[in-house]
Design an enzyme around this catalytic site. Structure first.
Site, PDB file in Angstrom:
ATOM      1  N   ALA A  46       0.803  -1.237   0.000  1.00 34.18           N
ATOM      2  CA  ALA A  46       0.000   0.000   0.000  1.00 34.18           C
ATOM      3  C   ALA A  46       0.831   1.280   0.000  1.00 34.18           C
ATOM      4  O   ALA A  46       0.286   2.357  -0.228  1.00 34.18           O
ATOM      5  CB  ALA A  46      -0.935  -0.003   1.217  1.00 34.18           C
ATOM      6  N   GLY A  48       3.359   1.764  -2.048  1.00 29.69           N
ATOM      7  CA  GLY A  48       4.049   1.831  -3.336  1.00 29.69           C
ATOM      8  C   GLY A  48       3.383   2.771  -4.335  1.00 29.69           C
ATOM      9  O   GLY A  48       2.420   3.473  -4.019  1.00 29.69           O
ATOM     10  N   GLY A  49       3.935   2.740  -5.541  1.00 29.20           N
ATOM     11  CA  GLY A  49       3.452   3.623  -6.605  1.00 29.20           C
ATOM     12  C   GLY A  49       1.993   3.380  -6.950  1.00 29.20           C
ATOM     13  O   GLY A  49       1.235   4.329  -7.199  1.00 29.20           O
ATOM     14  N   ILE A  50       1.579   2.136  -6.976  1.00 28.33           N
ATOM     15  CA  ILE A  50       0.156   1.822  -7.183  1.00 28.33           C
ATOM     16  C   ILE A  50      -0.579   1.912  -5.854  1.00 28.33           C
ATOM     17  O   ILE A  50      -1.683   2.458  -5.771  1.00 28.33           O
ATOM     18  CB  ILE A  50      -0.015   0.390  -7.751  1.00 28.33           C
ATOM     19  CG1 ILE A  50       0.628   0.276  -9.132  1.00 28.33           C
ATOM     20  CG2 ILE A  50      -1.496   0.006  -7.816  1.00 28.33           C
ATOM     21  CD1 ILE A  50       0.797  -1.149  -9.616  1.00 28.33           C
ATOM     22  N   SER A 155       0.317  -7.833  -8.879  1.00 28.36           N
ATOM     23  CA  SER A 155       1.774  -8.016  -9.019  1.00 28.36           C
ATOM     24  C   SER A 155       2.119  -8.841 -10.254  1.00 28.36           C
ATOM     25  O   SER A 155       1.518  -9.889 -10.504  1.00 28.36           O
ATOM     26  CB  SER A 155       2.340  -8.724  -7.780  1.00 28.36           C
ATOM     27  OG  SER A 155       1.887  -8.103  -6.614  1.00 28.36           O
ATOM     28  N   ASP A 187      -5.764  -3.371 -19.101  1.00 26.39           N
ATOM     29  CA  ASP A 187      -5.775  -3.653 -20.542  1.00 26.39           C
ATOM     30  C   ASP A 187      -7.100  -3.200 -21.159  1.00 26.39           C
ATOM     31  O   ASP A 187      -7.139  -2.669 -22.273  1.00 26.39           O
ATOM     32  CB  ASP A 187      -5.557  -5.156 -20.784  1.00 26.39           C
ATOM     33  CG  ASP A 187      -4.241  -5.631 -20.193  1.00 26.39           C
ATOM     34  OD1 ASP A 187      -3.237  -4.921 -20.354  1.00 26.39           O
ATOM     35  OD2 ASP A 187      -4.224  -6.704 -19.547  1.00 26.39           O
ATOM     36  N   HIS A 214      -1.816 -11.215 -19.370  1.00 23.09           N
ATOM     37  CA  HIS A 214      -1.396  -9.825 -19.161  1.00 23.09           C
ATOM     38  C   HIS A 214       0.104  -9.673 -19.409  1.00 23.09           C
ATOM     39  O   HIS A 214       0.874  -9.422 -18.489  1.00 23.09           O
ATOM     40  CB  HIS A 214      -1.781  -9.356 -17.748  1.00 23.09           C
ATOM     41  CG  HIS A 214      -1.316  -7.949 -17.482  1.00 23.09           C
ATOM     42  ND1 HIS A 214      -1.876  -6.851 -18.123  1.00 23.09           N
ATOM     43  CD2 HIS A 214      -0.332  -7.450 -16.696  1.00 23.09           C
ATOM     44  CE1 HIS A 214      -1.257  -5.754 -17.729  1.00 23.09           C
ATOM     45  NE2 HIS A 214      -0.310  -6.089 -16.868  1.00 23.09           N
ATOM     46  N   MET A 265      -3.108   2.327 -13.258  1.00 24.80           N
ATOM     47  CA  MET A 265      -3.305   1.008 -12.632  1.00 24.80           C
ATOM     48  C   MET A 265      -4.138   1.127 -11.367  1.00 24.80           C
ATOM     49  O   MET A 265      -4.985   0.275 -11.082  1.00 24.80           O
ATOM     50  CB  MET A 265      -1.958   0.344 -12.324  1.00 24.80           C
ATOM     51  CG  MET A 265      -2.098  -1.036 -11.709  1.00 24.80           C
ATOM     52  SD  MET A 265      -3.008  -2.169 -12.793  1.00 24.80           S
ATOM     53  CE  MET A 265      -4.324  -2.713 -11.720  1.00 24.80           C
TER      54      MET A 265
END
Ligand code: NAD
Ligand code: LMR
Length: 351
Positions: A46, A48-50, A155, A187, A214, A265
């Site tokens: 949580a 992180g970048g996303i 991930s 996507d 993916h 994302m």
């Protein structure tokens, strides 16, 4: 003046996203009500970048009553920050392995954006060596602390991390194929954006299923089924397909070593988690594309449209009619997808 404007933008965007009448795939569905049941969502990775923008978007979701933010570092700050937002959910930060159990306990949905992102020149499979171990240990904890939660795997490489998760859950005796999802919503988000731009149609009305997996050519957008219909020439369909398949790489290169897609994302992850919550709450006709256990092809996991319900996957929908170009794409993706799935299964069983 500026505060009023910001408030109105946020109100509009959160109600668009969360009380929305359309999903990322585009199916109409119901509104969140004031009497929505208690739902706990945990985000692993949580800080992180996303993770951070995803934590923000989940905090804006009125279907969430508890939001657990877990990472190996940095979560107290993220949780304190997000917790000041005046929406329904109670936010708690958890840091370090000793707090993972508490973060997970009672979760209805666990979203996993933990792990390293790509740098230019790397494939998603190049992340396997680090991320496979991270996913394995997080899924071991999920099996112990919240075995009935819906797991949204972000991930990478998703084509392998989802099979890893399934094997970990099988070993723990908790595997339920209806509850494990590889998040491929980005996507679909990309296919819709690129199609709308090329076909010059309102992006809000566009639907495009994206199937397969993916990574690179395993991402197969079905533009022959795109609506509104636009009758684009073959070369445009080929260019749109390639751009959708390379969408992640486009962002990785533009970020030039600073990571991969995080904001788009987080948006896609929030759409998918919202769909899971709506399904759990019994909202009918919630359909999203996702990489799940499947018998749509001979491969054991495959992304296609999935109907979500009170137990997770209610129905894995078929591919529908494909163009010759899409049929070729489908055959071409199978060897790579098969080997990524097998790599994940092998890793989970040997280590
Ligand atoms: N499915 C998709 O469409 C999609 C899209 C974009 C990115 N991704 C993937 O998402 C992952 C995360 O990307 P990012 O940009 O947020 O990376 P990031 O490096 O910014 O953040 C990852 C976070 O995971 C944390 N982490 C590492 N090990 C952990 C563990 N054992 N437990 C909990 N947290 C841990 C890190 O501390 C970090 O905060 C990458 O693997 C990336 O490839 C997937
Ligand atoms: O491309 C990446 O490495 C991240 C992600 O899978 C994406 O599609 O953006």
């Amino acid at each position: 003046m500026r505060t009023a404007m910001l408030r109105s933008v946020l109100k509009r965007s959160s109600s668009n996203l969360m009380n929305s009448t359309t999903s990322a795939y585009g199916v109409r569905r119901g509104f969140a009500s004031e009497s929505a049941p208690e739902r706990k969502v945990a985000v692993l990775g949580a800080a992180g970048g996303i993770g951070q923008p995803l934590a923000l978007l989940m905090k804006l979701n009125p279907l969430v009553s508890k939001l657990a933010l877990y990472d190996i570092a940095g979560t107290p700050g993220v949780a304190a920050d997000v917790s000041h937002i005046n929406t329904r959910s109670e936010v708690v930060g958890f840091m370090g392995e000793e707090q993972l159990g508490q973060a997970l306990e009672g979760s209805d949905v666990v979203i996993i954006p933990a792990g390293v992102p790509r740098k230019p020149g790397m494939t998603r499979d190049d992340l396997f060596n680090i991320n496979a171990g991270i996913v394995k240990s997080l899924c071991t904890a999920i099996a112990k602390y919240c075995p009935h939660a819906l797991v949204n795997m972000i991930s990478n490489p998703v084509n392998s991390t989802v099979p890893i998760a399934s094997e970990v859950f099988k070993k723990a005796g908790t595997y339920d194929e209806k509850k494990l999802f590889g998040v491929t919503t980005l996507d679909v988000v990309r296919a819709k954006t690129f199609y709308a731009g090329k076909a010059k149609v309102n992006v809000a009305e566009v639907n495009v299923p994206v199937v397969g997996g993916h990574a690179g050519i395993t991402i197969l957008p079905l533009f022959s089924q795109a609506t509104p219909k636009a009758n684009l020439p073959d070369e445009d369909i080929k260019a749109l397909t390639k751009r959708t398949q390379d969408g992640g790489t486009e962002v990785v290169e533009a970020k030039a070593g600073k990571g991969s897609a995080t904001l788009s994302m987080a948006y896609a992850g929030a759409i998918f988690a919202d769909a899971c919550l709506k399904g759990l709450n019994g909202v009918p006709d919630v359909v999203e594309c996702s990489f799940v256990q499947s018998s749509v092809t001979e491969l054991p996991f495959f992304a296609s449209k999935v109907r979500l319900g009170k137990n997770g996957v209610e129905e894995v929908l078929g591919l529908g009619p494909l163009s010759d170009y899409e049929k070729e794409g489908l055959e071409a993706l199978k060897p790579e997808l098969k080997s990524s799935i097998e790599k994940g299964i092998k890793f989970a069983n040997q280590s």
